[in-house]
Design a protein around this motif. Structure first.
Motif, short mmCIF file in Angstrom:
data_model
loop_
_atom_site.label_atom_id
_atom_site.label_comp_id
_atom_site.label_asym_id
_atom_site.label_seq_id
_atom_site.Cartn_x
_atom_site.Cartn_y
_atom_site.Cartn_z
N HIS A 40 1.13 -0.93 0.26
CA HIS A 40 0.36 -0.03 -0.03
C HIS A 40 0.91 1.14 0.04
O HIS A 40 2.12 0.55 0.44
N ALA B 69 -9.86 -1.45 4.89
CA ALA B 69 -8.38 -1.60 4.76
C ALA B 69 -7.27 -2.08 4.72
O ALA B 69 -6.96 -2.74 3.32
N TYR B 70 -7.10 -3.23 5.81
CA TYR B 70 -5.92 -4.08 5.74
C TYR B 70 -6.77 -5.61 6.08
O TYR B 70 -5.62 -6.50 5.27
N SER C 40 -14.07 5.51 2.38
CA SER C 40 -13.24 5.08 2.03
C SER C 40 -12.31 4.15 1.75
O SER C 40 -11.74 4.09 0.58
N ALA C 41 -11.95 3.32 2.44
CA ALA C 41 -11.37 1.95 2.58
C ALA C 41 -12.27 0.89 2.10
O ALA C 41 -13.59 1.20 1.63
N ARG C 42 -10.92 0.26 0.79
CA ARG C 42 -11.77 -1.06 -0.18
C ARG C 42 -12.99 -1.86 0.52
O ARG C 42 -13.40 -2.20 -0.20
N ARG C 43 -12.96 -2.37 1.81
CA ARG C 43 -13.83 -3.46 2.35
C ARG C 43 -15.01 -2.09 2.58
O ARG C 43 -15.01 -3.29 4.23
N ARG D 10 -20.58 0.80 -3.88
CA ARG D 10 -19.11 0.31 -3.53
C ARG D 10 -18.80 -0.72 -4.63
O ARG D 10 -18.18 -1.32 -5.74
N ASP E 194 -17.06 0.46 -7.98
CA ASP E 194 -16.05 0.68 -8.03
C ASP E 194 -14.50 1.18 -8.82
O ASP E 194 -14.19 1.76 -9.22
N ASP E 195 -14.77 -0.23 -9.75
CA ASP E 195 -14.41 0.08 -10.87
C ASP E 195 -14.00 1.11 -11.48
O ASP E 195 -13.62 1.44 -12.82
N ALA F 233 -15.45 6.26 -3.74
CA ALA F 233 -14.77 5.96 -2.38
C ALA F 233 -14.58 6.67 -1.67
O ALA F 233 -14.11 7.16 -0.74
#
Length: 411
Positions: free
Chosen positions: A48, A181-182, A219-222, A253, A256-257, A263
């Motif tokens: 990241h 996020a992680y 704003s995190a991916r998950r 979400r 997202d792509d 996000a």
């Protein structure tokens, strides 16, 4: 494994940077040590971006400041009570904090003593993946076994979860944010159970702290699975004071792509909490959002309502003129997500309109009051009314009438 990890850290550009090495050289004197800690190490190992670099040291705050200044670096005592000095090297700030042992805590307040024990310093941190250290050469120091958790995406509290949360209830939200996020797989059951037991502690936190953490979480991916868990556990209602349209946010979400705006926390909050306009005002006040954030949410909500129902989408030019590019895109994405949440798929039409909103110029009304005065009209209220009439004519023409064509209609 450790050798491979050391190689990854040693090759990190932020660690090889002359600026951070200058900070190490300034601090590591008289037997004192310094190590990078937390996010920079974690993010590097997970691939990241590294937005900032924090340093832990055995040197006392006063010595850090003196040594930094002697080395020609700027030193600012940004948190001396907690042992933190901001050292500015080549224009970049580094937070340098003396190793600590929390003796007694009162929420976020603690009676602190400084130490030289790296294990004790690690034990007072929040999650195992954040208790990773690296020296100036990239050698990893992992006193609590956080490396495996980090690489596996396991977000686990250090020691007893309830105690970590009682030290600072914001860690409830951080638990969900770090997972979003992680994290990989399922959320740590012991940590989740502790958050449930301690959830009333969220009511003790300031609006600014909750708002700051929630914006980062969204704003995190998950963010979608994390927020669904928060909602199911009753934490969303405590944090925001309202209900949530989780299905709509999950659908947002899911785009997202196709659009990076999905996000952005301002749009996420509109989709999650914008049942009526008053909900937005409540969220903005509760999270102490900036005027710019508030305005974006208001515009997105207005555009969303303008587009609902979406049986006949307004033209891209009309949306751009009424709401601006950002507002039009936000509104379109919010309505698109709402339909997807109802299992109504109209992706091709919405994708085409999104492309139009990105590519077309925002229409600009070509006429001003001064132009009408120059054409012989008298200043006054009637002039303004006539200008609005001509603007309506221009919009009806599909924004095609030129300045001269509009003036010709005024004589």
């Amino acid at each position: 494994m450790t050798s491979a990890v050391d190689d990854i850290l040693a090759q990190a550009q932020w660690l090889r940077n002359d600026a951070v090495q200058a900070v190490f050289s300034a601090i590591e004197q008289g037997g004192d040590e310094a190590r990078i800690v937390g996010g920079a190490v974690r993010n590097t190992l997970l691939g990241h971006p590294v937005p900032d670099v924090d340093i832990a040291t055995t040197a006392l705050p006063g010595d850090v400041m003196e040594r930094a200044r002697t080395a020609g670096l700027k030193a600012i005592g940004t948190g001396l009570d907690h042992g933190t000095v901001t050292v500015v090297s080549n224009g970049f700030p580094y937070e340098v904090t003396t190793l600590r042992e929390d003796v007694e805590t009162f929420g976020r307040q603690a009676r602190v003593v400084f130490g030289r024990n790296w294990v004790r310093d690690a034990e007072r941190r929040d999650f195992t993946m954040n208790a990773l250290y690296a020296d100036r050469h990239g050698r990893l120091y992992d006193p609590l076994g956080g490396l495996q958790d980090c690489l596996a995406g396991r977000v686990r509290f250090i020691g007893e979860p309830d105690r970590r949360l009682q030290e600072d209830y914001l860690r409830i939200l951080r638990f969900f944010r770090i997972f979003a996020a992680y994290g990989e797989g399922e959320m740590d059951a012991d940590g989740l159970a502790a958050c449930l037991r301690q959830r009333e502690g969220l009511r003790q936190l300031s609006a600014e702290r909750i708002g700051h953490e929630m914006r980062r979480l969204m704003s995190a991916r998950r963010a979608a699975p994390a927020l669904r868990l928060m909602n199911d556990c009753g934490l969303w209602e405590i944090a925001t004071g309202g209900l949530a349209r989780i299905e709509d946010f999950e659908a947002l979400r899911g785009l997202d792509d196709l659009a990076p705006e999905t996000a952005h926390p301002e749009l996420g909050l509109v989709v999650l909490a914008g049942f009526v306009r008053e909900d937005l005002e409540r969220i903005c006040d509760r999270f102490r959002l900036s005027n710019a954030e508030r305005k974006r949410m208001q515009t997105a909500w207005a555009a969303m309502k303008r587009l609902s129902p979406a049986a006949a989408l307004p033209s891209a030019a009309s949306l751009l003129y009424e709401f601006g590019r950002q507002g039009a895109i936000d509104g379109l994405l919010a309505v698109w997500a709402g339909l997807r949440a109802q299992n109504i798929r109209d992706d091709d039409r919405f994708a085409a309109r999104l492309a139009d909103l990105r590519s077309q110029a925002v229409p600009v009304f070509p006429l001003k009051g001064a132009d009408l005065i120059a054409a012989g009209h008298q200043p006054g209220p009637e002039l303004g009314n006539f200008l609005k009439y001509l603007e309506g004519e221009w919009r009806e023409s599909g924004f095609s009438l030129s300045k001269n064509e509009l003036i010709s209609r005024s004589v």
